[in-house]
Design a protein around this motif. Structure first.
Motif, PDB file in Angstrom:
ATOM      1  N   ALA A  42      18.102  12.056 -11.106  1.00 42.46           N
ATOM      2  CA  ALA A  42      18.384  12.477  -9.733  1.00 42.46           C
ATOM      3  C   ALA A  42      17.132  13.058  -9.085  1.00 42.46           C
ATOM      4  O   ALA A  42      16.854  12.821  -7.902  1.00 42.46           O
ATOM      5  CB  ALA A  42      19.517  13.503  -9.722  1.00 42.46           C
ATOM      6  N   CYS A  43      16.353  13.816  -9.866  1.00 36.53           N
ATOM      7  CA  CYS A  43      15.098  14.369  -9.340  1.00 36.53           C
ATOM      8  C   CYS A  43      14.133  13.244  -8.976  1.00 36.53           C
ATOM      9  O   CYS A  43      13.490  13.277  -7.916  1.00 36.53           O
ATOM     10  CB  CYS A  43      14.449  15.288 -10.375  1.00 36.53           C
ATOM     11  N   ALA A  44      14.023  12.250  -9.842  1.00 36.28           N
ATOM     12  CA  ALA A  44      13.119  11.130  -9.587  1.00 36.28           C
ATOM     13  C   ALA A  44      13.534  10.367  -8.327  1.00 36.28           C
ATOM     14  O   ALA A  44      12.684   9.896  -7.566  1.00 36.28           O
ATOM     15  CB  ALA A  44      13.094  10.194 -10.794  1.00 36.28           C
ATOM     16  N   ASP A  45      14.841  10.259  -8.097  1.00 35.46           N
ATOM     17  CA  ASP A  45      15.328   9.555  -6.915  1.00 35.46           C
ATOM     18  C   ASP A  45      14.973  10.280  -5.614  1.00 35.46           C
ATOM     19  O   ASP A  45      14.954   9.668  -4.547  1.00 35.46           O
ATOM     20  CB  ASP A  45      16.852   9.390  -6.982  1.00 35.46           C
ATOM     21  N   ALA A  91      19.158  13.563 -18.828  1.00 35.04           N
ATOM     22  CA  ALA A  91      18.745  12.255 -18.315  1.00 35.04           C
ATOM     23  C   ALA A  91      19.262  12.051 -16.895  1.00 35.04           C
ATOM     24  O   ALA A  91      18.533  11.558 -16.014  1.00 35.04           O
ATOM     25  CB  ALA A  91      19.252  11.149 -19.239  1.00 35.04           C
ATOM     26  N   HIS A  92      20.512  12.427 -16.673  1.00 41.15           N
ATOM     27  CA  HIS A  92      21.092  12.300 -15.324  1.00 41.15           C
ATOM     28  C   HIS A  92      20.360  13.207 -14.344  1.00 41.15           C
ATOM     29  O   HIS A  92      20.031  12.804 -13.213  1.00 41.15           O
ATOM     30  CB  HIS A  92      22.573  12.664 -15.369  1.00 41.15           C
ATOM     31  N   HIS A  93      20.099  14.436 -14.773  1.00 40.63           N
ATOM     32  CA  HIS A  93      19.435  15.420 -13.926  1.00 40.63           C
ATOM     33  C   HIS A  93      18.028  14.957 -13.530  1.00 40.63           C
ATOM     34  O   HIS A  93      17.660  14.981 -12.348  1.00 40.63           O
ATOM     35  CB  HIS A  93      19.362  16.751 -14.675  1.00 40.63           C
ATOM     36  N   ILE A 143       8.875  15.963  -5.068  1.00 44.76           N
ATOM     37  CA  ILE A 143      10.273  15.984  -4.637  1.00 44.76           C
ATOM     38  C   ILE A 143      10.320  16.319  -3.158  1.00 44.76           C
ATOM     39  O   ILE A 143       9.687  17.266  -2.699  1.00 44.76           O
ATOM     40  CB  ILE A 143      11.093  16.985  -5.468  1.00 44.76           C
ATOM     41  N   ALA A 144      11.051  15.544  -2.417  1.00 45.36           N
ATOM     42  CA  ALA A 144      11.076  15.680  -0.961  1.00 45.36           C
ATOM     43  C   ALA A 144      11.429  17.096  -0.540  1.00 45.36           C
ATOM     44  O   ALA A 144      12.304  17.739  -1.115  1.00 45.36           O
ATOM     45  CB  ALA A 144      12.085  14.698  -0.366  1.00 45.36           C
ATOM     46  N   SER A 145      10.762  17.578   0.512  1.00 43.63           N
ATOM     47  CA  SER A 145      11.051  18.911   1.037  1.00 43.63           C
ATOM     48  C   SER A 145      12.464  18.980   1.598  1.00 43.63           C
ATOM     49  O   SER A 145      13.118  20.013   1.548  1.00 43.63           O
ATOM     50  CB  SER A 145      10.042  19.269   2.140  1.00 43.63           C
ATOM     51  N   VAL A 146      12.932  17.884   2.162  1.00 47.65           N
ATOM     52  CA  VAL A 146      14.309  17.803   2.652  1.00 47.65           C
ATOM     53  C   VAL A 146      15.047  16.816   1.777  1.00 47.65           C
ATOM     54  O   VAL A 146      14.624  15.677   1.625  1.00 47.65           O
ATOM     55  CB  VAL A 146      14.354  17.341   4.128  1.00 47.65           C
ATOM     56  N   GLU A 147      16.141  17.245   1.179  1.00 50.98           N
ATOM     57  CA  GLU A 147      16.864  16.386   0.253  1.00 50.98           C
ATOM     58  C   GLU A 147      17.393  15.144   0.951  1.00 50.98           C
ATOM     59  O   GLU A 147      17.853  15.201   2.096  1.00 50.98           O
ATOM     60  CB  GLU A 147      18.054  17.154  -0.373  1.00 50.98           C
ATOM     61  N   ALA A 148      17.329  14.023   0.256  1.00 57.43           N
ATOM     62  CA  ALA A 148      17.841  12.777   0.808  1.00 57.43           C
ATOM     63  C   ALA A 148      19.356  12.842   0.918  1.00 57.43           C
ATOM     64  O   ALA A 148      20.018  13.450   0.081  1.00 57.43           O
ATOM     65  CB  ALA A 148      17.432  11.612  -0.088  1.00 57.43           C
ATOM     66  N   PRO A 149      19.950  12.227   1.951  1.00 58.16           N
ATOM     67  CA  PRO A 149      21.401  12.246   2.116  1.00 58.16           C
ATOM     68  C   PRO A 149      22.104  11.694   0.881  1.00 58.16           C
ATOM     69  O   PRO A 149      21.677  10.717   0.284  1.00 58.16           O
ATOM     70  CB  PRO A 149      21.624  11.337   3.340  1.00 58.16           C
ATOM     71  N   GLY A 150      23.195  12.350   0.500  1.00 57.06           N
ATOM     72  CA  GLY A 150      23.988  11.866  -0.620  1.00 57.06           C
ATOM     73  C   GLY A 150      23.564  12.403  -1.962  1.00 57.06           C
ATOM     74  O   GLY A 150      24.222  12.178  -2.960  1.00 57.06           O
ATOM     75  N   ALA A 209      21.874  18.723  -4.350  1.00 52.14           N
ATOM     76  CA  ALA A 209      20.701  19.577  -4.504  1.00 52.14           C
ATOM     77  C   ALA A 209      20.937  20.714  -5.490  1.00 52.14           C
ATOM     78  O   ALA A 209      20.029  21.480  -5.768  1.00 52.14           O
ATOM     79  CB  ALA A 209      20.327  20.162  -3.141  1.00 52.14           C
ATOM     80  N   CYS A 210      22.141  20.842  -6.001  1.00 54.60           N
ATOM     81  CA  CYS A 210      22.499  22.006  -6.808  1.00 54.60           C
ATOM     82  C   CYS A 210      22.043  21.837  -8.253  1.00 54.60           C
ATOM     83  O   CYS A 210      22.858  21.577  -9.152  1.00 54.60           O
ATOM     84  CB  CYS A 210      24.000  22.261  -6.731  1.00 54.60           C
ATOM     85  N   SER A 211      20.769  21.977  -8.484  1.00 58.03           N
ATOM     86  CA  SER A 211      20.226  21.794  -9.827  1.00 58.03           C
ATOM     87  C   SER A 211      20.783  22.805 -10.802  1.00 58.03           C
ATOM     88  O   SER A 211      20.873  22.539 -12.003  1.00 58.03           O
ATOM     89  CB  SER A 211      18.704  21.896  -9.787  1.00 58.03           C
ATOM     90  N   PHE A 212      21.197  23.970 -10.319  1.00 61.59           N
ATOM     91  CA  PHE A 212      21.714  25.000 -11.225  1.00 61.59           C
ATOM     92  C   PHE A 212      22.992  24.554 -11.914  1.00 61.59           C
ATOM     93  O   PHE A 212      23.226  24.906 -13.071  1.00 61.59           O
ATOM     94  CB  PHE A 212      21.927  26.323 -10.475  1.00 61.59           C
ATOM     95  N   ASP A 213      23.822  23.759 -11.241  1.00 60.88           N
ATOM     96  CA  ASP A 213      25.028  23.241 -11.896  1.00 60.88           C
ATOM     97  C   ASP A 213      24.653  22.315 -13.047  1.00 60.88           C
ATOM     98  O   ASP A 213      25.255  22.367 -14.125  1.00 60.88           O
ATOM     99  CB  ASP A 213      25.898  22.473 -10.886  1.00 60.88           C
TER     100      ASP A 213
END
Length: 257
Positions: free
Chosen positions: A230-233, A225-227, A189-196, A199-203
């Protein structure tokens, strides 16, 4: 109580830890030993992206950093390899794991299947609200770490949530598989989140727990599945770099367990 569930219980008090190597048949090293300190410092440095993929873990350097013998270093490297964090290459040595894009795709696909099965089993439990209560506390700590800009701690807790969820299934083999998958996918998973990307995995973790508490396996699986999608993306290949291990390890800043 399993190791990760003990960690969940202590997370609300601000104590967090790595995932260890339970499920392996090795006898654990004594708490506070050089082996344990080296293992946890390297594990944390990898999970926190302070040691990037393909960094070479030279035995001689580690012996010098931790003032220990080669057999101790080799035990630690074997543990990290079993966790999926390190690749041991014949005649070349140990390197921080660098899964290919194809492997990452396969690992996330397998995680979708395994975590779907975990949620199906948990949602059917009559005491589900009670058994997921420690995970609620873990997610609260994860949220606080993010809001406090404690990115390394947040990354660690975000990953540990999935292994801890698997532990509630009571299937030791599944937990071992999940630990390795979670470790290796977190590396990518990228060290810097991709734009858009959110990043709030806790939600998302809270949404999964809400659905479980309601006994709605299908909704929990949809959220998972959605979560995971998003991580895979957010997976991005890292460029290998030449790192001085002394600049990252052996500074006495490792987490104690």
């Amino acid at each position: 109580m399993s190791k990760n569930l003990k960690l969940i219980a202590s997370a609300s008090e601000g104590h967090e830890g790595g995932e260890g190597d339970e499920g392996n048949e090795r006898k654990p090293a004594r708490k506070g030993s050089v082996e344990e300190r080296m293992y946890h410092e390297i594990y944390d440095a990898i999970m926190e992206h302070r040691l990037p993929p393909r960094t070479k873990l030279t035995e001689q350097s580690l012996c010098e950093i931790y003032a220990t013998a080669r057999h101790t270093v080799r035990k630690v490297l074997s543990r990290l390899a079993a966790d999926g964090m390190v690749d041991l290459e014949p005649n070349r040595g140990a390197f921080i794991a660098s899964p290919s894009t194809d492997e990452a795709h396969d690992m996330f696909e397998l995680r979708q299947m395994l975590e779907r099965a975990v949620l199906d089993k948990l949602a059917a439990r009559p005491d589900v609200k009670t058994v997921i209560a420690p995970l609620r506390r873990m997610v609260a700590t994860e949220r606080q770490a993010f809001l406090s800009h404690e990115r390394p701690r947040w990354i660690r807790l975000s990953a540990e949530f999935h292994t801890a969820l698997a532990e509630l299934s009571g299937n030791a083999l599944l937990v071992t598989m999940m630990r390795r998958l979670v470790s290796r996918t977190t590396l990518m998973i990228a060290s810097v989140e991709a734009p858009g990307h959110n990043a709030c995995s806790f939600d998302e973790h809270d949404e999964i727990l809400d659905a479980l508490e309601a006994g709605d396996a299908a909704l929990a699986q949809a959220h998972m599945a959605h979560h995971l999608g998003a991580c895979a993306d957010r997976v991005q290949p890292d460029e290998p770099g030449n790192f001085d291990l002394r600049s990252v390890l052996g500074q006495g800043g490792g987490h104690t367990r």
